[in-house]
Design an enzyme around this catalytic site. Structure first.
Site, PDB file in Angstrom:
ATOM      1  N   ASN A 210       5.017 -12.693  -4.577  1.00  0.00           N
ATOM      2  CA  ASN A 210       3.402 -13.275  -3.906  1.00  0.00           C
ATOM      3  C   ASN A 210       2.221 -12.821  -5.092  1.00  0.00           C
ATOM      4  O   ASN A 210       3.064 -12.245  -5.663  1.00  0.00           O
ATOM      5  CB  ASN A 210       2.684 -12.845  -1.988  1.00  0.00           C
ATOM      6  CG  ASN A 210       2.737 -10.817  -2.241  1.00  0.00           C
ATOM      7  OD1 ASN A 210       2.047  -9.938  -2.693  1.00  0.00           O
ATOM      8  ND2 ASN A 210       3.557  -9.763  -1.276  1.00  0.00           N
ATOM      9  N   GLY A 273      -1.939   1.218   4.117  1.00  0.00           N
ATOM     10  CA  GLY A 273      -0.553   0.029   3.122  1.00  0.00           C
ATOM     11  C   GLY A 273      -1.427  -0.583   2.707  1.00  0.00           C
ATOM     12  O   GLY A 273      -2.110  -1.413   3.566  1.00  0.00           O
ATOM     13  N   CYS A 274      -2.112  -0.847   1.535  1.00  0.00           N
ATOM     14  CA  CYS A 274      -2.213  -1.113   0.568  1.00  0.00           C
ATOM     15  C   CYS A 274      -1.592  -2.942  -0.045  1.00  0.00           C
ATOM     16  O   CYS A 274      -1.786  -4.285  -0.340  1.00  0.00           O
ATOM     17  CB  CYS A 274      -3.153  -0.933  -0.336  1.00  0.00           C
ATOM     18  SG  CYS A 274      -4.374  -2.138  -0.781  1.00  0.00           S
ATOM     19  N   ALA A 275      -0.011  -2.166   0.219  1.00  0.00           N
ATOM     20  CA  ALA A 275       1.059  -3.685  -0.219  1.00  0.00           C
ATOM     21  C   ALA A 275       0.570  -5.193   0.600  1.00  0.00           C
ATOM     22  O   ALA A 275       0.514  -5.095   1.894  1.00  0.00           O
ATOM     23  CB  ALA A 275       2.065  -2.752  -0.590  1.00  0.00           C
ATOM     24  N   PRO A 305      11.784  -4.761   7.714  1.00  0.00           N
ATOM     25  CA  PRO A 305      10.157  -3.702   8.350  1.00  0.00           C
ATOM     26  C   PRO A 305       9.053  -3.847   7.838  1.00  0.00           C
ATOM     27  O   PRO A 305       9.067  -4.413   7.057  1.00  0.00           O
ATOM     28  CB  PRO A 305      11.535  -2.594   7.611  1.00  0.00           C
ATOM     29  CG  PRO A 305      11.938  -2.827   6.195  1.00  0.00           C
ATOM     30  CD  PRO A 305      12.119  -3.955   6.281  1.00  0.00           C
ATOM     31  N   ASP A 306       8.453  -3.058   9.215  1.00  0.00           N
ATOM     32  CA  ASP A 306       7.107  -3.096   9.156  1.00  0.00           C
ATOM     33  C   ASP A 306       6.591  -1.800   8.562  1.00  0.00           C
ATOM     34  O   ASP A 306       6.649  -0.985   9.995  1.00  0.00           O
ATOM     35  CB  ASP A 306       6.261  -3.533  10.604  1.00  0.00           C
ATOM     36  CG  ASP A 306       5.035  -3.828  10.219  1.00  0.00           C
ATOM     37  OD1 ASP A 306       4.330  -3.192   9.201  1.00  0.00           O
ATOM     38  OD2 ASP A 306       4.827  -5.162  10.280  1.00  0.00           O
ATOM     39  N   ILE A 307       6.568  -1.589   7.735  1.00  0.00           N
ATOM     40  CA  ILE A 307       5.929   0.055   7.015  1.00  0.00           C
ATOM     41  C   ILE A 307       5.712   0.717   7.688  1.00  0.00           C
ATOM     42  O   ILE A 307       4.989   1.388   8.452  1.00  0.00           O
ATOM     43  CB  ILE A 307       6.309  -0.579   5.721  1.00  0.00           C
ATOM     44  CG1 ILE A 307       7.716  -0.988   4.724  1.00  0.00           C
ATOM     45  CG2 ILE A 307       6.316   0.726   4.140  1.00  0.00           C
ATOM     46  CD1 ILE A 307       7.120  -1.524   3.789  1.00  0.00           C
ATOM     47  N   PHE A 323      -3.773  -3.167   5.508  1.00  0.00           N
ATOM     48  CA  PHE A 323      -5.359  -4.597   5.312  1.00  0.00           C
ATOM     49  C   PHE A 323      -5.319  -5.478   6.083  1.00  0.00           C
ATOM     50  O   PHE A 323      -3.619  -5.797   6.366  1.00  0.00           O
ATOM     51  CB  PHE A 323      -5.303  -4.254   3.884  1.00  0.00           C
ATOM     52  CG  PHE A 323      -6.028  -3.682   2.558  1.00  0.00           C
ATOM     53  CD1 PHE A 323      -5.590  -2.343   2.911  1.00  0.00           C
ATOM     54  CD2 PHE A 323      -6.628  -4.147   2.192  1.00  0.00           C
ATOM     55  CE1 PHE A 323      -6.129  -1.652   2.290  1.00  0.00           C
ATOM     56  CE2 PHE A 323      -7.832  -3.796   1.723  1.00  0.00           C
ATOM     57  CZ  PHE A 323      -7.331  -2.388   1.244  1.00  0.00           C
TER      58      PHE A 323
HETATM   59  O1  C5P Z   1       1.142  -7.994   8.957  1.00  0.00           O
HETATM   60  P1  C5P Z   1       0.186  -7.881   7.949  1.00  0.00           P
HETATM   61  O2  C5P Z   1       1.259  -8.216   6.763  1.00  0.00           O
HETATM   62  O3  C5P Z   1      -0.066  -9.522   8.491  1.00  0.00           O
HETATM   63  O4  C5P Z   1       0.036  -6.658   8.201  1.00  0.00           O
HETATM   64  C1  C5P Z   1      -0.299  -6.633   6.449  1.00  0.00           C
HETATM   65  C2  C5P Z   1      -1.103  -4.619   6.907  1.00  0.00           C
HETATM   66  O5  C5P Z   1       0.627  -4.492   7.013  1.00  0.00           O
HETATM   67  C3  C5P Z   1      -0.547  -4.646   4.936  1.00  0.00           C
HETATM   68  O6  C5P Z   1      -1.238  -2.824   5.351  1.00  0.00           O
HETATM   69  C4  C5P Z   1       0.566  -4.213   4.753  1.00  0.00           C
HETATM   70  O7  C5P Z   1       0.788  -3.545   3.833  1.00  0.00           O
HETATM   71  C5  C5P Z   1       1.062  -3.894   6.548  1.00  0.00           C
HETATM   72  N1  C5P Z   1       2.163  -4.743   5.885  1.00  0.00           N
HETATM   73  C6  C5P Z   1       4.051  -3.154   5.950  1.00  0.00           C
HETATM   74  N2  C5P Z   1       5.110  -3.710   5.672  1.00  0.00           N
HETATM   75  C7  C5P Z   1       5.369  -4.986   6.033  1.00  0.00           C
HETATM   76  C8  C5P Z   1       4.237  -6.291   7.014  1.00  0.00           C
HETATM   77  C9  C5P Z   1       2.986  -5.653   6.110  1.00  0.00           C
HETATM   78  O8  C5P Z   1       3.753  -2.121   6.030  1.00  0.00           O
HETATM   79  N3  C5P Z   1       6.728  -5.844   6.050  1.00  0.00           N
END
Ligand code: C5P
Length: 410
Positions: A210, A273-275, A305-307, A323
């Site tokens: 992205n 989590g800014c990525a 995985p959702d970090i 974010f």
């Molecule tokens: O779910 P979404 O991408 O909209 O959420 C954004 C937030 O979640 C950001 O803080 C992003 O860094 C974090 N995120 C994450 N792991 C993912 C997806 C999003 O940590 N797989």
């Protein structure tokens, strides 16, 4: 009260074309409440006149180390003691080298050696000079000795080159000066953050990614380090320079980012989590380059995985900030994210606007918490980062005070 009220700022100006911005800097520092005295090197006087700086600062400008008149009134040691902050803007490559070597052969370098005030340098030079190993070594030496750096920024340079080496803009320098006095807000705090995009391979030469530039995350890392935090930056593939005082771990994929974060989450007090993590990756990575064989090509993707949700679910749990980069229904989506992922704060920004968000140097954000929605904050990513770090620090301290208060007395 203005943020620099009662602060005495000694502005050092060295020889570089960016010295033209120093005149405006004097005005904006004074607007912020500071008393400003200017010291110029001989080379600086080739770019801008002492008279201009004298008129703008309302104070005599100091030029010479061995000036009998100055020694009687405000000699170099007096000036070194007078300063609450020595801000050198622009700081040339030569000046950085002389201070790193401890050379004191003019008024400004002598002051830097003699003062106990914090030193804040705003480098400005050609990109090749900035990247040169000698300058980078000097940067390392000076940072290790506690000198703080604001910038340099990246972009078009007066010499026609493009790259790192531009002096930061005046509002960012004023924020950096304010940040020095706000510094210490995160002293002793271990802060980890993710920044940039992730890259999910499809075959050996292609990937899904992205447009995240990483600028906001890198600005947050710099602001957190300036505020005294011990900062670990887990960065996706971006080519930004590592902010001074920050430890950086480079990763490519979401799975690598997840592993790097989870290996360190137990040792962190704040996580941001800014990525822009890719939500999906290819179910299988083709071992060879995929050939054009038909009119359509189907890729099977699986969830990453959702970090940040994993961080928020971890025990012990850091103060967790996410974010929400959205193109529609910003606040509603941000509030949902706060609840669904179990976060302490969500920083919402509208990425449908081309003047802010992805790739831009500016941003407009709102901080969403269970207690309500904050007012919009806008400005350069550096200025927004400083404001956010200050806000996060206050909320962290309030949460810690509440937790401590809730403990039974012993
Ligand atoms: O779910 P979404 O991408 O909209 O959420 C954004 C937030 O979640 C950001 O803080 C992003 O860094 C974090 N995120 C994450 N792991 C993912 C997806 C999003 O940590 N797989």
């Amino acid at each position: 009260m203005p943020q620099l009220a009662n602060r005495q700022v000694l502005l050092g100006i060295t020889g570089g074309i960016a010295a033209y911005k120093s005149a405006e800097l004097v005005r904006r520092l004074r607007d912020a409440g500071a008393t400003v005295r200017v010291v110029m090197t001989p080379a600086a006087c080739e770019f801008i006149t002492p008279l201009t700086l004298q008129a703008l600062s309302g104070e005599p400008v100091h030029l010479d180390l061995l000036d009998p008149a100055a020694e009687a009134a405000m000699g170099h040691i007096e000036l070194a003691r007078w300063a609450d902050l020595v801000l050198v803007a622009p700081a040339s490559a030569d000046f950085m080298a002389r201070v790193a070597a401890g050379i004191a052969d003019d008024l400004l370098s002598t002051l830097c050696l003699a003062t106990k005030a914090p030193l804040l340098f705003a480098p400005a030079m050609n990109q090749a000079m900035w990247s040169n190993a000698a300058t980078q070594q000097n940067l390392h030496t000076l940072t290790a000795r506690g000198v703080r750096f604001a910038g340099p920024g990246e972009g078009a340079q007066a010499c026609g080159d493009t790259g790192p080496g531009r002096m930061l803009e005046v509002p960012d320098l004023v924020s950096a000066a304010i940040g020095v006095f706000a510094g210490g807000l995160l002293a002793g705090v271990r802060l980890m953050l993710t920044a940039g995009p992730t890259r999910e391979p499809i075959d050996p030469v292609r990937y899904i990614s992205n447009s995240s530039s990483g600028k906001m995350g890198f600005a947050l890392a710099a602001a957190a380090a300036d505020a005294g935090a011990e900062v670990t930056l887990v960065a996706g593939p971006v080519s930004l320079p590592t902010p001074a005082g920050v430890s950086r771990i480079d990763v490519i994929t979401a799975a690598e980012m997840h592993a790097a974060v989870m290996a360190r989450v137990a040792d962190c007090d704040v996580f941001i989590g800014c990525a822009a993590v890719a939500d999906y990756r290819a179910a299988e990575i083709a071992p060879q380059k995929i050939k054009k064989t038909g009119e359509t090509l189907e890729l099977r993707l699986v969830r990453n995985p959702d970090i940040i949700a994993a961080v928020a679910a971890h025990r012990p749990r850091p103060f967790t900030v996410g974010f929400a980069a959205e193109t529609n229904d910003l606040l509603a989506h941000a509030r949902q994210k706060l609840e669904r992922k179990g976060l302490d704060l969500v920083i919402a920004n509208d990425v449908s606007r081309s003047d802010i968000g992805f790739g831009s140097d500016h941003n407009e954000v709102r901080v969403i918490s269970a207690a309500g929605d904050g007012e919009p904050q806008n400005g350069s990513k550096q200025a927004v980062a400083r404001a956010l770090i200050e806000d996060i620090a206050h909320r962290l301290h309030a949460t810690r005070a509440q937790t401590a208060g809730a403990l039974p007395a012993c």
